[in-house]
Design a protein around this motif. Structure first.
Motif, PDB file in Angstrom:
ATOM      1  N   MET A  12      48.997  33.070  42.933  1.00  0.00           N
ATOM      2  CA  MET A  12      49.320  31.954  42.041  1.00  0.00           C
ATOM      3  C   MET A  12      48.127  31.026  41.822  1.00  0.00           C
ATOM      4  SD  MET A  12      53.134  31.032  43.461  1.00  0.00           S
ATOM      5  CE  MET A  12      53.280  29.563  42.442  1.00  0.00           C
ATOM      6  N   ALA A  13      47.096  31.132  42.682  1.00  0.00           N
ATOM      7  CA  ALA A  13      45.915  30.291  42.516  1.00  0.00           C
ATOM      8  C   ALA A  13      45.089  30.710  41.310  1.00  0.00           C
ATOM      9  CB  ALA A  13      45.059  30.337  43.781  1.00  0.00           C
ATOM     10  N   GLY A  14      45.355  31.908  40.770  1.00  0.00           N
ATOM     11  CA  GLY A  14      44.667  32.351  39.568  1.00  0.00           C
ATOM     12  C   GLY A  14      43.223  32.749  39.790  1.00  0.00           C
ATOM     13  N   MET A  15      42.876  33.127  41.022  1.00  0.00           N
ATOM     14  CA  MET A  15      41.489  33.478  41.327  1.00  0.00           C
ATOM     15  C   MET A  15      41.182  34.951  41.031  1.00  0.00           C
ATOM     16  SD  MET A  15      40.398  30.583  42.341  1.00  0.00           S
ATOM     17  CE  MET A  15      38.803  30.970  43.045  1.00  0.00           C
ATOM     18  N   ASP A  16      42.205  35.744  40.699  1.00  0.00           N
ATOM     19  CA  ASP A  16      42.029  37.166  40.372  1.00  0.00           C
ATOM     20  C   ASP A  16      41.347  37.917  41.515  1.00  0.00           C
ATOM     21  OD1 ASP A  16      42.424  39.360  38.792  1.00  0.00           O
ATOM     22  OD2 ASP A  16      40.551  39.130  37.672  1.00  0.00           O
ATOM     23  N   LEU A  17      41.829  37.687  42.733  1.00  0.00           N
ATOM     24  CA  LEU A  17      41.266  38.363  43.895  1.00  0.00           C
ATOM     25  C   LEU A  17      41.902  39.738  44.056  1.00  0.00           C
ATOM     26  CD1 LEU A  17      41.389  35.409  46.446  1.00  0.00           C
ATOM     27  CD2 LEU A  17      39.361  36.287  45.287  1.00  0.00           C
ATOM     28  N   PRO A  18      41.151  40.729  44.526  1.00  0.00           N
ATOM     29  CA  PRO A  18      41.764  42.038  44.805  1.00  0.00           C
ATOM     30  C   PRO A  18      42.727  41.934  45.980  1.00  0.00           C
ATOM     31  CG  PRO A  18      39.476  41.993  45.524  1.00  0.00           C
ATOM     32  CD  PRO A  18      39.705  40.728  44.756  1.00  0.00           C
ATOM     33  N   MET A  19      43.756  42.771  45.962  1.00  0.00           N
ATOM     34  CA  MET A  19      44.802  42.680  46.973  1.00  0.00           C
ATOM     35  C   MET A  19      44.246  42.923  48.377  1.00  0.00           C
ATOM     36  SD  MET A  19      47.882  41.901  47.442  1.00  0.00           S
ATOM     37  CE  MET A  19      48.512  41.961  45.765  1.00  0.00           C
ATOM     38  N   ARG A  20      43.299  43.814  48.516  1.00  0.00           N
ATOM     39  CA  ARG A  20      42.761  44.074  49.842  1.00  0.00           C
ATOM     40  C   ARG A  20      42.035  42.848  50.388  1.00  0.00           C
ATOM     41  NH1 ARG A  20      41.801  48.146  53.291  1.00  0.00           N
ATOM     42  NH2 ARG A  20      40.039  47.885  54.714  1.00  0.00           N
ATOM     43  N   ALA A  21      41.337  42.117  49.533  1.00  0.00           N
ATOM     44  CA  ALA A  21      40.643  40.909  49.986  1.00  0.00           C
ATOM     45  C   ALA A  21      41.641  39.861  50.465  1.00  0.00           C
ATOM     46  CB  ALA A  21      39.775  40.350  48.862  1.00  0.00           C
ATOM     47  N   ILE A  22      42.767  39.748  49.757  1.00  0.00           N
ATOM     48  CA  ILE A  22      43.791  38.782  50.162  1.00  0.00           C
ATOM     49  C   ILE A  22      44.368  39.170  51.517  1.00  0.00           C
ATOM     50  CG2 ILE A  22      46.059  37.828  49.577  1.00  0.00           C
ATOM     51  CD1 ILE A  22      45.352  38.192  46.632  1.00  0.00           C
ATOM     52  N   ARG A  23      44.666  40.453  51.695  1.00  0.00           N
ATOM     53  CA  ARG A  23      45.252  40.905  52.962  1.00  0.00           C
ATOM     54  C   ARG A  23      44.277  40.747  54.121  1.00  0.00           C
ATOM     55  NH1 ARG A  23      48.495  46.298  50.684  1.00  0.00           N
ATOM     56  NH2 ARG A  23      50.112  45.085  49.594  1.00  0.00           N
ATOM     57  N   GLU A  24      42.988  40.955  53.862  1.00  0.00           N
ATOM     58  CA  GLU A  24      42.013  40.740  54.923  1.00  0.00           C
ATOM     59  C   GLU A  24      41.955  39.273  55.323  1.00  0.00           C
ATOM     60  OE1 GLU A  24      38.432  42.346  53.355  1.00  0.00           O
ATOM     61  OE2 GLU A  24      38.867  44.399  54.006  1.00  0.00           O
ATOM     62  N   GLN A  25      42.076  38.375  54.329  1.00  0.00           N
ATOM     63  CA  GLN A  25      42.126  36.941  54.625  1.00  0.00           C
ATOM     64  C   GLN A  25      43.343  36.612  55.485  1.00  0.00           C
ATOM     65  OE1 GLN A  25      40.731  33.871  53.765  1.00  0.00           O
ATOM     66  NE2 GLN A  25      38.954  34.516  52.558  1.00  0.00           N
ATOM     67  N   VAL A  26      44.513  37.160  55.109  1.00  0.00           N
ATOM     68  CA  VAL A  26      45.748  36.886  55.850  1.00  0.00           C
ATOM     69  C   VAL A  26      45.638  37.428  57.273  1.00  0.00           C
ATOM     70  CG1 VAL A  26      48.215  37.375  55.981  1.00  0.00           C
ATOM     71  CG2 VAL A  26      47.188  36.820  53.778  1.00  0.00           C
ATOM     72  N   ALA A  27      45.176  38.674  57.427  1.00  0.00           N
ATOM     73  CA  ALA A  27      45.090  39.283  58.750  1.00  0.00           C
ATOM     74  C   ALA A  27      44.107  38.536  59.644  1.00  0.00           C
ATOM     75  CB  ALA A  27      44.675  40.746  58.616  1.00  0.00           C
ATOM     76  N   SER A  28      43.034  38.009  59.044  1.00  0.00           N
ATOM     77  CA  SER A  28      42.038  37.276  59.826  1.00  0.00           C
ATOM     78  C   SER A  28      42.511  35.875  60.186  1.00  0.00           C
ATOM     79  CB  SER A  28      40.732  37.198  59.034  1.00  0.00           C
ATOM     80  OG  SER A  28      39.787  36.392  59.697  1.00  0.00           O
ATOM     81  N   ALA A  29      43.294  35.238  59.299  1.00  0.00           N
ATOM     82  CA  ALA A  29      43.667  33.830  59.503  1.00  0.00           C
ATOM     83  C   ALA A  29      44.886  33.671  60.390  1.00  0.00           C
ATOM     84  CB  ALA A  29      43.917  33.164  58.154  1.00  0.00           C
ATOM     85  N   VAL A  30      45.925  34.461  60.145  1.00  0.00           N
ATOM     86  CA  VAL A  30      47.216  34.248  60.816  1.00  0.00           C
ATOM     87  C   VAL A  30      47.256  35.050  62.112  1.00  0.00           C
ATOM     88  CG1 VAL A  30      49.714  34.399  60.582  1.00  0.00           C
ATOM     89  CG2 VAL A  30      48.305  33.900  58.577  1.00  0.00           C
ATOM     90  N   ASP A  31      47.639  34.387  63.188  1.00  0.00           N
ATOM     91  CA  ASP A  31      47.757  35.051  64.491  1.00  0.00           C
ATOM     92  C   ASP A  31      49.199  35.363  64.864  1.00  0.00           C
ATOM     93  OD1 ASP A  31      44.934  34.942  65.291  1.00  0.00           O
ATOM     94  OD2 ASP A  31      45.247  32.783  65.366  1.00  0.00           O
TER      95      ASP A  31
END
Length: 511
Positions: free
Chosen positions: A409-428
């Motif tokens: 929804m942020a409209g940054m047009d990020l690839p899905m894998r990049a988003i998932r890597e961010q989530v996996a790295s951030a959330v414990d």
């Protein structure tokens, strides 16, 4: 076409119909009129003669609704249907006159900013006692006390809602129009007899609530999120969006917030789970509390936040300030909607970005529901470990999917894998909570977010709710939260913060 003749002077007049109700002349009408002398001469047979003629009378339109046909409710605020309106209180006229006299006597003093709440209440109750004493209407002591309390509640508080807001057993108050009030007690919905006088009375109460925190509600802005002074969350929707009258929902929060021991006593979590979560917060893990609406996420967030050491700087960000943190160093931020000109809006995302410049040790977001998810993940990935937030979802796996959607929804047009890597790295850790069928709120999953394997984020349940015990005779769940026997991989990360966990915490109870 024949017209009915006016009744003769010695005959009783026909009953008048409702104003605006047209009736067609029928063949039965002359029969009823002609039978009048016969009924007078033979009273013994009057009942039998009149009985067959009764169905021929035309019923008023408000009673003659064809079976199976719905009545369309009016949409304007001034024409709210009176369906379900209770019988008129015999003291309504007295309460109205006393209320008006009280407003005449006090006038602008009711809005004097220099008066404290206690001084205003004392002044209103004294004036109310004087007006009631001057009334010449005989009243019992109980009636006098009830009328005095109702008028005081209307002027000083929120009218018919005051008794329910004072009741500690009530968790939520739901108003569906002026004549329909429901409560949530022990996780169950209960309808009550309390009502507002009319739609205007309900709208005055809503205006009183939202105006105290600088919000507004009208036809141009018919929805609003607000809060009461005690932190209770308020949502209001007015016509034309609310078809059957204004809707008001108040989620109450206890003056004394629930503690971890309360949640253990209620069965929301076990002692082992509580000790584990306390260690996770002190070990600076990033935690997401997920669950459905009314599942108790904010209460759990409050409890988890209480584990944060008092020597850390905490920044809380919310739509409506609800969190009740007891630490010494807390900065509370609240979003702001746009004004009547559509300007001045400050979103959760704006506050999250701004909080990064405030030197926070922890960022606590009341609810992530929009593009602020991207900024929250970036904060977790840029040295603000130990942050906590809540997300609406149906389970741990759905929580990750919802985070991905919110980031898009942020409209940054990020690839899905990049988003998932961010989530996996951030959330414990994901702590998922649900409201069960018996009304109880339980933590059902305590799940570790591990790493990426291919294009999928792997999850591992540390504690899981066991439903195998079933229900007791009263329908209450006998299930408990149990360890699965798996050890989380973030124990090494926690050790860097000098936090260790007893290995016996992860031993299943059955062993």
């Amino acid at each position: 076409m024949r017209t009915s003749q006016p009744p003769a002077s010695d005959q009783p007049a026909a009953p008048a119909t409702d104003a605006g109700t047209a009736t067609r002349p029928t063949a039965a009408a002359p029969t009823v009129a002609a039978a009048a002398p016969a009924r007078a001469a033979r009273p013994a047979r009057a009942a039998t003669t009149a009985a067959p003629a009764a169905p021929a009378k035309t019923a008023p339109t408000h009673l003659a609704t064809p079976p199976g046909r719905d009545v369309v409710a009016p949409t304007s605020a001034a024409a709210v249907p009176a369906k379900g309106k209770p019988a008129k209180d015999r003291f309504d006229d007295l309460k109205g006159s006393v209320h008006e006299e009280l407003l005449v006597q006090l006038g602008p003093k009711l809005y004097d900013a220099n008066l404290t709440a206690a001084e205003l209440e004392a002044m209103v109750r004294q004036a109310l006692a004087d007006v009631m004493a001057a009334s010449d209407r005989p009243l019992t002591a109980n009636d006098r006390q009830r009328i005095t309390q109702e008028i005081a509640d209307d002027i000083l508080g929120y009218g018919p809602l005051e008794p329910y807001l004072r009741d500690e057993s009530v968790a939520e108050v739901m108003v569906n129009g002026p004549f329909d009030i429901w409560l949530e007690r022990n996780g169950k919905l209960v309808r009550v007899d309390g009502t507002f006088n009319d739609e205007a009375h309900l709208r005055r109460t809503i205006d009183k609530i939202v105006s105290r925190i600088g919000r507004r509600i009208d036809e141009a802005s018919p929805m609003v999120d607000a809060r009461l002074p005690d932190g209770s969350r308020v949502n209001a929707v007015v016509p034309p969006l609310a078809i059957d009258g204004s809707s008001l929902t108040i989620r109450k929060f206890a003056t004394d917030p629930l503690t971890v021991q309360n949640l253990i006593d209620f069965g929301s979590m076990s002692r082992k789970t509580a000790d584990f979560l306390e260690a996770c917060v002190k070990g600076r893990l990033n935690v997401i509390v997920s669950g459905g609406t009314g599942a108790g996420k904010t209460t759990t967030l409050n409890v988890l936040s209480s584990f944060i050491p008092s020597d850390e700087r905490i920044v809380t960000i919310e739509d409506a300030a609800e969190l009740q943190l007891k630490q010494d160093h807390v900065v509370r931020l609240e979003s702001r909607p746009s004004n009547i000109e559509g300007k001045g809006e400050v979103s959760i995302r704006d506050l999250v970005r701004n909080s990064l410049r405030m030197r926070p040790d922890r960022i606590v977001v009341g609810e992530v529901r929009d593009a602020s998810a991207l900024d929250m993940l970036q904060a977790m990935n840029t040295g603000h470990d130990g942050s906590i937030c809540t997300v609406h979802s149906n389970g741990p796996r759905d929580t990750l999917a919802r985070l991905e959607t919110l980031v898009l929804m942020a409209g940054m047009d990020l690839p899905m894998r990049a988003i998932r890597e961010q989530v996996a790295s951030a959330v414990d850790l994901i702590v998922h909570q649900a409201r069960l069928k018996d009304g109880s709120r339980r933590i059902t999953h305590v799940t570790e977010v591990e790493r990426m394997e291919g294009d999928v984020i792997t999850l591992q349940d540390i504690f899981l709710f066991d439903n195998n015990a079933g229900f007791d005779a009263d329908g209450r769940s006998l299930g408990t939260l149990k360890a699965t026997g798996l050890r989380p991989s973030f124990l090494e990360k926690m050790a860097h913060s000098n936090v260790t966990i007893d290995p016996r915490t992860f031993v299943p109870e059955s062993l």
